[in-house]
Design a protein around this motif. Structure first.
Motif, mmCIF file in Angstrom:
data_model
loop_
_atom_site.group_PDB
_atom_site.id
_atom_site.type_symbol
_atom_site.label_atom_id
_atom_site.label_comp_id
_atom_site.label_asym_id
_atom_site.label_seq_id
_atom_site.Cartn_x
_atom_site.Cartn_y
_atom_site.Cartn_z
ATOM 1 N N PRO A 1 2.019 16.767 -8.582
ATOM 2 C CA PRO A 1 0.842 17.252 -9.330
ATOM 3 C C PRO A 1 -0.068 16.122 -9.801
ATOM 4 O O PRO A 1 -1.290 16.286 -9.858
ATOM 5 C CB PRO A 1 1.470 17.989 -10.517
ATOM 6 C CG PRO A 1 2.830 18.371 -10.057
ATOM 7 C CD PRO A 1 3.273 17.289 -9.127
ATOM 8 N N GLY A 2 0.513 14.984 -10.126
ATOM 9 C CA GLY A 2 -0.268 13.849 -10.596
ATOM 10 C C GLY A 2 -0.759 12.945 -9.496
ATOM 11 O O GLY A 2 -1.220 11.824 -9.767
ATOM 12 N N GLY A 3 -0.679 13.397 -8.233
ATOM 13 C CA GLY A 3 -1.198 12.623 -7.117
ATOM 14 C C GLY A 3 -0.411 11.355 -6.838
ATOM 15 O O GLY A 3 0.799 11.281 -7.063
ATOM 16 N N TRP A 4 -1.110 10.350 -6.362
ATOM 17 C CA TRP A 4 -0.465 9.111 -5.937
ATOM 18 C C TRP A 4 0.263 8.389 -7.067
ATOM 19 O O TRP A 4 1.356 7.857 -6.871
ATOM 20 C CB TRP A 4 -1.492 8.178 -5.298
ATOM 21 C CG TRP A 4 -1.599 8.374 -3.828
ATOM 22 C CD1 TRP A 4 -2.543 9.089 -3.148
ATOM 23 C CD2 TRP A 4 -0.693 7.868 -2.841
ATOM 24 N NE1 TRP A 4 -2.292 9.055 -1.801
ATOM 25 C CE2 TRP A 4 -1.166 8.303 -1.569
ATOM 26 C CE3 TRP A 4 0.456 7.082 -2.886
ATOM 27 C CZ2 TRP A 4 -0.522 7.986 -0.386
ATOM 28 C CZ3 TRP A 4 1.098 6.764 -1.703
ATOM 29 C CH2 TRP A 4 0.615 7.209 -0.470
ATOM 30 N N LEU A 5 -0.314 8.376 -8.228
ATOM 31 C CA LEU A 5 0.339 7.664 -9.332
ATOM 32 C C LEU A 5 1.687 8.300 -9.667
ATOM 33 O O LEU A 5 2.670 7.596 -9.945
ATOM 34 C CB LEU A 5 -0.564 7.636 -10.564
ATOM 35 C CG LEU A 5 -1.805 6.738 -10.470
ATOM 36 C CD1 LEU A 5 -2.629 6.821 -11.744
ATOM 37 C CD2 LEU A 5 -1.408 5.285 -10.185
ATOM 38 N N ALA B 1 -3.169 10.751 5.814
ATOM 39 C CA ALA B 1 -1.971 10.256 5.125
ATOM 40 C C ALA B 1 -2.230 10.108 3.625
ATOM 41 O O ALA B 1 -1.395 10.492 2.803
ATOM 42 C CB ALA B 1 -1.538 8.923 5.725
ATOM 43 N N ILE B 2 -3.387 9.552 3.270
ATOM 44 C CA ILE B 2 -3.737 9.416 1.845
ATOM 45 C C ILE B 2 -3.793 10.781 1.179
ATOM 46 O O ILE B 2 -3.247 10.991 0.084
ATOM 47 C CB ILE B 2 -5.085 8.679 1.702
ATOM 48 C CG1 ILE B 2 -4.951 7.222 2.150
ATOM 49 C CG2 ILE B 2 -5.581 8.746 0.250
ATOM 50 C CD1 ILE B 2 -6.275 6.474 2.212
ATOM 51 N N LYS B 3 -4.428 11.731 1.848
ATOM 52 C CA LYS B 3 -4.569 13.083 1.296
ATOM 53 C C LYS B 3 -3.221 13.781 1.182
ATOM 54 O O LYS B 3 -2.891 14.341 0.124
ATOM 55 C CB LYS B 3 -5.511 13.895 2.192
ATOM 56 C CG LYS B 3 -5.667 15.349 1.791
ATOM 57 C CD LYS B 3 -6.545 16.100 2.798
ATOM 58 C CE LYS B 3 -6.588 17.586 2.494
ATOM 59 N NZ LYS B 3 -7.382 18.328 3.519
ATOM 60 N N PRO C 1 0.823 -1.214 0.000
ATOM 61 C CA PRO C 1 0.000 0.000 0.000
ATOM 62 C C PRO C 1 0.857 1.263 0.000
ATOM 63 O O PRO C 1 1.666 1.488 0.895
ATOM 64 C CB PRO C 1 -0.801 -0.118 1.300
ATOM 65 C CG PRO C 1 -0.811 -1.572 1.627
ATOM 66 C CD PRO C 1 0.517 -2.075 1.162
ATOM 67 N N GLY C 2 0.679 2.081 -1.005
ATOM 68 C CA GLY C 2 1.475 3.297 -1.126
ATOM 69 C C GLY C 2 2.727 3.139 -1.959
ATOM 70 O O GLY C 2 3.299 4.130 -2.422
ATOM 71 N N MET C 3 3.198 1.903 -2.154
ATOM 72 C CA MET C 3 4.329 1.682 -3.057
ATOM 73 C C MET C 3 3.847 1.319 -4.447
ATOM 74 O O MET C 3 4.483 1.668 -5.444
ATOM 75 C CB MET C 3 5.260 0.575 -2.541
ATOM 76 C CG MET C 3 6.544 0.472 -3.357
ATOM 77 S SD MET C 3 7.513 -1.033 -3.123
ATOM 78 C CE MET C 3 8.098 -0.835 -1.455
ATOM 79 N N LEU C 4 2.714 0.608 -4.515
ATOM 80 C CA LEU C 4 2.150 0.181 -5.788
ATOM 81 C C LEU C 4 0.698 0.656 -5.879
ATOM 82 O O LEU C 4 0.019 0.757 -4.861
ATOM 83 C CB LEU C 4 2.160 -1.346 -5.898
ATOM 84 C CG LEU C 4 3.490 -2.073 -5.776
ATOM 85 C CD1 LEU C 4 3.251 -3.572 -5.845
ATOM 86 C CD2 LEU C 4 4.457 -1.630 -6.849
#
Length: 393
Positions: free
Chosen positions: A289-293, A280-282, A198-201
């Motif tokens: 700029p492209g968020g999590w991805l 944390a997600i936010k 979670p958070g790495m992929l």
């Protein structure tokens, strides 16, 4: 003195990490950003101002909102998730809930995390079942080597496969979708140790198709310590219970599943780490700029460049293709470095570099695992390379 210019990432200001330490081990315990810690402090003060009001009237709505946002992040519905303090607890909850017979075989790999392997051994011994090990080579050239190594060990007696999503020792991403698809077609349950994923992929748990999946939120998601989850396929929820049996076991409530009633309340504890997951997600998703991805891609690119620096400086071959790693990478240390006693301690004491040196099975070779979080810079890995060269001289 190392001949390398140390640069500080602009993102480092969001963490409490010691400025004198080159921190290349986000993978072990994570590191929580200041805004998320501030949210936890706020929640803890809210709890302590009126503990009864907090637990009786506020706790459940906070838990449900955190679960809803985490479920959206993982591509599942909230009813399929429960919170646990760490992935190992989730793995134990599943293994200790299941029943086996002396003819059953429980399959795992030589890459499995030691704590979860111990849980598997414990349960197998209790039921008289057999633990089988699929030996996955390292180095390797293709994800197909992982799939073939595991499938070769499948027999008509295989009841369950415990498998990493990302190996803690080697940083390898396991090809879960095709592997679990094959296991499902054979009627074999899968338990995924997703501690690092979670958070790495990017994650979509229904696409993976695992029966059970436990993952940490305190590592790459960067929530506070003590935040993790367990996903259980809806058809299997009625047989999975927490390690701690509490009030939920005989609750008269009918507004939610027995699965959630049992896991949601296992006794008084500090639940604020769970409630900080939305923050944390936010926050982490706002850093690019492209968020999590984009964050995930940034960290992957950083670790790819970092292991190239180390492989060139140390004259070692890369042990796997780029696409088989996420934000952690492992290299096999050259023989001359292998002879340096207490290498991890020396890197810390002489150079203030925090990086794990990992024994690999029963071989004399040791592995070095580097992590790349957004606060790391290329100069961090240059410093590590120069430190290793200095120790060899």
């Amino acid at each position: 003195m190392l001949d390398v210019e140390v640069q500080t990432s602009d993102y480092r200001k969001y963490w409490l990490l010691d400025s004198e330490v080159t921190f290349l081990n986000h993978g072990s315990f994570g590191a929580c950003p200041i805004p998320v810690l501030q949210r936890q402090t706020q929640l803890r003060e809210q709890l302590e101002r009126q503990p009864v009001h907090f637990f009786v009237r506020e706790w459940e709505s906070l838990l449900d909102e955190a679960r809803r946002q985490l479920a959206e992040f993982l591509g599942v519905i909230a009813e399929e998730l429960v919170f646990v303090p760490n992935a190992t607890t989730g793995i134990n909850s599943v293994l200790r809930s299941l029943r086996f017979s002396p003819t059953d075989e429980l399959l795992t790999t030589n890459h499995e995390y030691n704590a979860c392997r111990n849980a598997l051994n414990f349960v197998a011994e209790r039921w008289g079942a057999t633990v089988k090990i699929a030996n996955i080579p390292f180095p390797l050239n293709s994800p197909d080597e992982i799939i073939s190594s595991i499938l070769e060990q499948i027999t008509p007696h295989t009841k369950l496969v415990l498998i990493d999503h990302i190996s803690s020792q080697t940083g390898l991403i396991f090809p879960l979708k095709p592997l679990i698809c094959e296991l499902n077609s054979r009627g074999i349950e899968s338990l995924v140790d997703g501690a690092h994923a979670p958070g790495m992929l990017p994650l979509n748990l229904p696409e993976i198709g695992a029966t059970y999946y436990s993952g940490n939120c305190h590592k790459w998601l960067s929530a506070p310590k003590g935040a993790a989850f367990l996903y259980v396929h809806p058809d299997k929820q009625n047989k999975i219970h927490p390690v701690t049996i509490s009030h939920g076991a005989n609750s008269p409530r009918t507004d939610r599943s027995r699965f959630q009633l049992e896991f949601d309340w296992m006794g008084t504890h500090d639940p604020t780490a769970y409630f900080c997951i939305p923050e944390a997600i936010k926050f982490m998703g706002s850093l690019q700029p492209g968020g999590w991805l984009e964050l995930i891609q940034h960290n992957h690119n950083t670790v790819i460049a970092a292991r190239k620096i180390l492989s060139e400086k140390l004259a070692v071959k890369l042990p796997c293709p780029d696409e088989m790693i996420g934000a952690m990478a492992t290299i096999i240390l050259p023989d001359k470095i292998q002879l340096i006693p207490s290498l991890q301690t020396q890197l810390w004491e002489k150079f203030k570099i925090e990086v794990p040196i990992i024994p690999w099975e029963n071989q004399p070779q040791k592995l070095m695992r580097i992590s790349a979080q957004i606060y790391n810079t290329h100069s961090d890995y240059q410093k590590l390379a120069e430190a290793l060269i200095s120790l060899m001289s």
